[in-house]
Scaffold this motif. Structure first.
Motif, short mmCIF file in Angstrom:
data_model
loop_
_atom_site.label_atom_id
_atom_site.label_comp_id
_atom_site.label_asym_id
_atom_site.label_seq_id
_atom_site.Cartn_x
_atom_site.Cartn_y
_atom_site.Cartn_z
N PRO A 7 -11.47 1.41 -49.64
CA PRO A 7 -10.36 0.77 -49.20
C PRO A 7 -10.19 0.82 -47.64
O PRO A 7 -10.28 1.70 -47.01
CB PRO A 7 -9.03 1.65 -49.82
CG PRO A 7 -9.68 2.53 -50.97
CD PRO A 7 -11.25 2.78 -50.64
N HIS A 8 -9.68 -0.41 -47.11
CA HIS A 8 -9.66 -0.64 -45.59
C HIS A 8 -10.74 -1.06 -45.12
O HIS A 8 -11.02 -1.33 -43.93
CB HIS A 8 -8.83 0.37 -44.74
CG HIS A 8 -7.81 0.91 -45.69
ND1 HIS A 8 -6.81 0.20 -46.44
CD2 HIS A 8 -7.45 2.25 -45.65
CE1 HIS A 8 -5.99 1.05 -46.80
NE2 HIS A 8 -6.34 2.35 -46.54
N GLY A 9 -12.10 -0.78 -45.91
CA GLY A 9 -13.36 -1.11 -45.38
C GLY A 9 -14.04 -2.23 -45.51
O GLY A 9 -13.07 -3.34 -45.89
N SER A 10 -15.14 -2.41 -45.41
CA SER A 10 -15.77 -3.81 -45.59
C SER A 10 -17.06 -3.69 -46.38
O SER A 10 -17.62 -2.55 -46.35
CB SER A 10 -16.18 -4.62 -44.33
OG SER A 10 -17.10 -3.75 -43.42
N ASN A 64 -13.83 -7.93 -45.92
CA ASN A 64 -13.11 -6.72 -45.33
C ASN A 64 -11.61 -6.54 -45.77
O ASN A 64 -11.32 -7.14 -46.67
CB ASN A 64 -13.12 -6.73 -43.55
CG ASN A 64 -12.43 -7.98 -43.27
OD1 ASN A 64 -11.64 -8.23 -43.61
ND2 ASN A 64 -13.22 -8.78 -42.11
N ASP A 65 -11.26 -5.42 -45.16
CA ASP A 65 -9.95 -4.90 -45.81
C ASP A 65 -9.77 -4.70 -47.26
O ASP A 65 -8.79 -5.38 -47.95
CB ASP A 65 -8.70 -6.10 -45.33
CG ASP A 65 -7.32 -5.56 -45.41
OD1 ASP A 65 -7.12 -4.33 -45.58
OD2 ASP A 65 -6.35 -6.36 -45.52
N GLU A 88 -23.27 -6.09 -42.38
CA GLU A 88 -22.43 -6.37 -41.27
C GLU A 88 -21.10 -5.71 -41.63
O GLU A 88 -20.61 -5.93 -42.67
CB GLU A 88 -22.27 -8.03 -41.13
CG GLU A 88 -23.56 -8.41 -40.73
CD GLU A 88 -23.10 -9.87 -40.22
OE1 GLU A 88 -21.97 -10.26 -39.36
OE2 GLU A 88 -23.85 -10.95 -40.43
N LEU A 89 -20.67 -4.92 -40.54
CA LEU A 89 -19.29 -4.18 -40.94
C LEU A 89 -18.43 -4.96 -40.13
O LEU A 89 -18.53 -5.30 -38.99
CB LEU A 89 -19.50 -2.87 -40.28
CG LEU A 89 -20.41 -1.70 -41.00
CD1 LEU A 89 -20.59 -0.72 -40.04
CD2 LEU A 89 -20.24 -1.55 -42.30
N THR A 90 -17.30 -5.56 -40.71
CA THR A 90 -16.32 -6.35 -40.35
C THR A 90 -15.04 -5.63 -40.30
O THR A 90 -14.47 -4.84 -41.33
CB THR A 90 -16.36 -7.75 -40.81
OG1 THR A 90 -16.15 -7.59 -42.11
CG2 THR A 90 -17.76 -8.49 -40.51
N ALA A 91 -13.98 -6.23 -39.65
CA ALA A 91 -12.54 -5.76 -39.77
C ALA A 91 -11.70 -7.14 -39.20
O ALA A 91 -12.01 -7.49 -38.00
CB ALA A 91 -12.23 -4.44 -39.08
N ARG A 100 -13.03 8.99 -35.48
CA ARG A 100 -14.41 8.94 -35.94
C ARG A 100 -14.32 7.95 -37.27
O ARG A 100 -13.52 8.51 -38.03
CB ARG A 100 -15.12 10.20 -36.40
CG ARG A 100 -16.48 9.99 -36.95
CD ARG A 100 -16.95 11.47 -37.17
NE ARG A 100 -18.56 11.16 -37.68
CZ ARG A 100 -18.83 11.09 -38.96
NH1 ARG A 100 -17.71 10.98 -39.99
NH2 ARG A 100 -20.01 11.10 -39.66
N HIS A 101 -14.91 6.95 -37.66
CA HIS A 101 -14.81 6.10 -38.93
C HIS A 101 -16.00 5.69 -39.17
O HIS A 101 -17.17 5.49 -38.38
CB HIS A 101 -13.86 4.98 -38.62
CG HIS A 101 -12.57 5.44 -37.62
ND1 HIS A 101 -11.72 6.10 -38.20
CD2 HIS A 101 -12.22 5.08 -36.26
CE1 HIS A 101 -10.70 6.34 -37.28
NE2 HIS A 101 -11.15 5.84 -36.01
N ARG A 102 -16.23 5.55 -40.41
CA ARG A 102 -17.39 4.94 -41.00
C ARG A 102 -17.90 3.66 -40.98
O ARG A 102 -18.74 3.17 -41.34
CB ARG A 102 -17.71 5.63 -42.55
CG ARG A 102 -17.69 7.33 -42.57
CD ARG A 102 -17.56 7.63 -44.12
NE ARG A 102 -18.77 7.05 -44.67
CZ ARG A 102 -18.72 7.17 -46.35
NH1 ARG A 102 -17.56 7.92 -46.62
NH2 ARG A 102 -19.66 6.62 -46.72
N SER A 103 -16.84 2.82 -40.71
CA SER A 103 -17.01 1.41 -40.76
C SER A 103 -16.04 0.72 -39.72
O SER A 103 -14.82 1.34 -39.37
CB SER A 103 -16.90 0.64 -42.22
OG SER A 103 -15.44 0.69 -42.42
N ILE A 104 -16.22 -0.36 -39.32
CA ILE A 104 -15.07 -1.17 -38.44
C ILE A 104 -14.14 -1.02 -39.27
O ILE A 104 -13.99 -1.74 -40.29
CB ILE A 104 -15.55 -2.53 -37.98
CG1 ILE A 104 -17.02 -2.19 -37.15
CG2 ILE A 104 -14.86 -3.23 -37.16
CD1 ILE A 104 -17.52 -3.66 -36.50
N ALA A 105 -12.98 -0.81 -38.86
CA ALA A 105 -11.66 -0.80 -39.70
C ALA A 105 -10.40 -0.80 -38.84
O ALA A 105 -9.28 -0.39 -38.91
CB ALA A 105 -11.51 0.55 -40.43
#
Length: 456
Positions: A128-131, A191-192, A322-325, A361-366
């Motif tokens: 949740p909230h990730g991509s 994302n989201d 690709e990590l996106t937010a 610290r986060h595991r993806s762009i968020a």
């Protein structure tokens, strides 16, 4: 008791004498991991007769040509049938539970003499909230064909996005279909992520004769997330500036970090960490800094214009992933109201709710962290919330809301005089003078009556 969801292909075709491998994907909860898995075939009377189960049962008719393998750590189990016969055609269920009426997904199997083997279903997991990044290997190099992404329902596949610019309202600002590569492969970026995004999807190309061998994709969104829910809406004034941070995995290796402008299902890059800046934005936008240890990079946008309002994406590319937010920028004008003749008082929108501060610290762009100008009031802050500010910029940080919602509502504005003091004197002074005049008149009348003699 079983819980969650279970997904698998709805249709499959096998050749006579050939084999079928069918994968079922379930929510990897503790209950599901240890519960009975089964594969059954529907009969004319409506019953589903077990062919094989993880309880060491195998129907005599299928012994030697059916197998079931469970991988609880991945939330999948696989059924393989060999030596296919014409009589094997029909409707099957793969499911979880002590009976054959629990959690299940149906499959319609067709057995043909020259059946084409379909691509295996692709499993994609997100938080949740990730991509997520979905790779669609269409194999078709004709770029003029429409690329699509749809969600499989009971009787149809609901279109969510396509390369001609269509995007379902629930996915505005958070889905993108990339252009086709030379091999015909393209990507779907989402994302989201939300819990309701879990399900079975199809992606592929569509020509004048219909879909060209679409790819089946099972998307599973976890029930819990280690990713913080970051602010999704930012607000700034025309002529002002803003600064926000994009987040990514601190230890990740990325080929490119970028910011793009999402509009109509496309997202052209505005700038990246290699020095590229789109011509209309030169001199107005820049990456002011990057902190690989914390996993952040900062974007500054100056001289805001009304046309800057809209959706933006933070992005970081690593191979095919690709990590996106997404974030939405709201740009407002300075509104003025009369205080005294020749004097105006600015009326500034305030945030509906300040956003909570996230962990570094986060595991993806968020998401993003915004800024507000020093000395600007943020209105009433709900108890228990906190607010991030930095010394530069001129934006208001807004909490996550549904697309299309307004940054402010009637009554969420305030007024103050240029000195910062309440403007009560222009109202109180005339009332006070009127009260004094009335008091003097009453006292004068009373004194006149008192001096009159009896009988006069």
């Amino acid at each position: 008791p079983v819980c969650g969801s279970l997904y698998g292909s709805r249709f499959a075709a096998g050749g006579l004498g050939g084999s079928l491998t069918h994968r079922c994907f379930y929510s990897p909860t503790p209950a599901n991991k240890h519960e009975r898995k089964y594969w059954c075939k529907m009969a004319a009377n409506g019953a589903c007769y077990t062919i094989i189960s993880s309880s060491s049962y195998t129907s005599g008719e299928y012994r030697g040509r059916v197998a079931l393998g469970d991988a609880p750590q991945n939330g999948t189990f696989t059924v393989t049938m060999t030596g296919l016969r014409s009589s094997d055609a029909g409707t099957y269920r793969c499911g979880i539970g002590s009976t054959n009426h629990g959690l299940y997904a149906s499959l319609n199997l067709t057995v043909l003499a020259d059946a084409t083997v379909a691509r295996p279903t692709q499993l994609v997991r997100g938080e949740p909230h990730g991509s997520v990044t979905v790779l669609c290997p269409s194999g078709d190099t004709q770029s003029d064909k429409k690329r699509f992404w749809c969600k499989v329902g009971r009787s149809s596949c609901a279109l969510l996005a396509s390369s001609d610019g269509y995007v379902d309202r629930r996915y505005q600002g958070r889905i993108l279909i990339t252009p086709q590569e030379s091999s015909g492969t393209f990507k779907v970026l989402i994302n989201d992520l939300k819990q309701e995004d879990s399900g079975l999807y199809l992606c592929g190309t569509q020509g004048s004769r219909g879909q060209d061998s679409p790819q089946e994709v099972v998307l599973q969104v976890a029930t819990a997330s280690a990713l913080p829910r970051r602010p999704k809406f930012l607000s700034g004034a025309v002529g002002g500036s803003l600064s926000f941070q994009c987040h990514h995995e601190p230890r990740g290796t990325y080929e490119k970090k970028y910011l793009c402008r999402w509009k109509g299902g496309s997202c052209p890059v505005l700038l990246d960490d290699e020095g590229f800046v789109l011509e209309p934005y030169k001199g107005r936008i820049q990456m002011s800094g990057s902190d690989p240890e914390r996993g952040t990079y900062t974007v500054v946008l100056r001289q805001l214009r009304e046309e800057d309002a809209g959706w933006y994406w933070c992005g970081a590319r690593s191979g095919h992933t690709e990590l996106t937010a997404s974030l939405k920028l709201l740009v407002h004008k300075e509104i003025c109201s009369s205080r005294d003749p020749g004097t105006t008082t600015p009326v500034r929108p305030t945030s509906a709710s300040p956003a909570a501060h996230g962990t570094p610290r986060h595991r993806s762009i968020a998401g993003v962290v915004g800024t507000v100008p020093k000395g600007t009031s943020m209105g009433t802050v709900p108890k228990g919330t906190s607010m991030d500010t930095v010394t530069q910029g001129s934006i208001t940080l807004l909490s996550t809301a549904t697309p299309g919602s307004s940054a402010t509502s009637p009554g969420e504005t305030f007024q103050e005089s240029s000195s910062g003091q309440p403007r009560l004197l222009p109202v109180v002074l005339p009332a006070l003078l009127l009260l004094i005049c009335i008091t003097i008149a009453i006292l004068t009348l009373a004194k006149t009556k008192f001096r009159k003699k009896p009988g006069e």
